[in-house]
Design an enzyme around this catalytic site. Sequence first.
Site, PDB file in Angstrom:
ATOM      1  CE  LYS A 104      -4.427  -1.549   1.836  1.00 27.25           C
ATOM      2  NZ  LYS A 104      -5.494  -1.333   2.823  1.00 27.25           N
ATOM      3  CE  LYS A 121      -8.385  -8.663  -4.664  1.00 22.56           C
ATOM      4  NZ  LYS A 121      -9.027  -8.600  -3.387  1.00 22.56           N
ATOM      5  CE  LYS A 175     -11.451  -0.394  -2.577  1.00 18.55           C
ATOM      6  NZ  LYS A 175     -11.059  -1.679  -1.991  1.00 18.55           N
TER       7      LYS A 175
END
Length: 335
Positions: free
Chosen positions: A115, A198, A201
């Site tokens: 992240k 996958k 969003k």
Amino acid sequence: MRVVSGIQPTGNLHLGNYLGAVKQWVRMQDEVAAQGGETMYFIADLHGLTQWIDPRELTANTIEMTATMIAAGIDPERSILWNQARVPAHSELTWLLNNVARVGWLNRMTQFKDKAGKDREGASVGLYDYPVLMAADVLLYKTTHVPVGEDQKQHLELARDIATKFNTDYGVELFPLPEPMVSKEAPRIMSLRDATSKMSKSNPSEMSRVHLVDSDDDIAAKFRKAKTDPDPLPDSFDALAERPEARNLVTIYAALADRTPQSVVEEYAGQGFGQFKPALADLAVSVLSPIRDRLTRLLDDRAAVSAVLAKGAEKAAALAAPTLRAAQDAMGLEL
Ligand code: ADP
Ligand code: TRP
């Protein structure tokens, strides 16, 4: 048995979130109650602060995520449902546990590295400390089982290390070690455009995912246009190992229908996607449209949704208080 799990308040849930996480929570609500246990689910709004988010968006997401969970079948009468920020004990225990967790442990957390990306110096301290807050979320309730996705297992290991060190350093048996439950039944749903990544969003293509708020027409169109291959379905699910798109669609069908992928391929063996896709689209609409309709109604009264969270927070706070107090006592805080 006490099951606790949290989900960050991201807007607009997709089918992967529903089948991979929320639906498992709904299932556990019944299974755990049948064993005399308790399920507790929260919206991790404090975790939502670790990367910049517009305050109004955070508020809206928290309400929308709650409404989505209720629409999907989480019953606030049977599971405690609340938002993390409303129970200050989460933050308070985090500070205590910050002094137990080691910098070396946090430095190994792969989610932080992912992240934070290249700009690690520019990441918030909150993002770095995120796993300690997560440990507090779990330990605060003397949780025994934590349903999480594969990507959160490392954080759960950390929670166990923190619990062990706390118990040892302070000579108490306060925190039981929480078990991660990576459900075998939780499917991993892949993008409808590229089954090697996958459903997420963060994929720029809207066609790659189905949202829980999509109209019936959108749902049908997305499955109709989903990438596939020209071959018919075999009679064994294992035979789809090298056909990721086909495998994904069968997996989605099975998860929506609460069936095994094997029984689905047996039913459609020999048929092509020209037949399978419309059946899948119909099934998806029949499962998702009632959820969408309940969600839309719930969002007509956001104050009522917030009131559900406030009530859940009261129950959670009552369960958290003795554990927080015991931790403070163990550490010698004068209260
Ligand atoms: P996203 O990848 O869309 O950003 P999150 O990381 O916010 O999703 O995930 C929220 C929850 O949904 C987690 O419990 C995660 O394991 C689950 N989840 C997300 N994407 C999928 C997927 N494609 N298949 C199954 N579960 C998923
Ligand atoms: N970090 C989890 C996720 O992104 C959400 C979460 C926060 C959580 N606190 C938790 C999950 C405690 C389980 C238990 O999916």
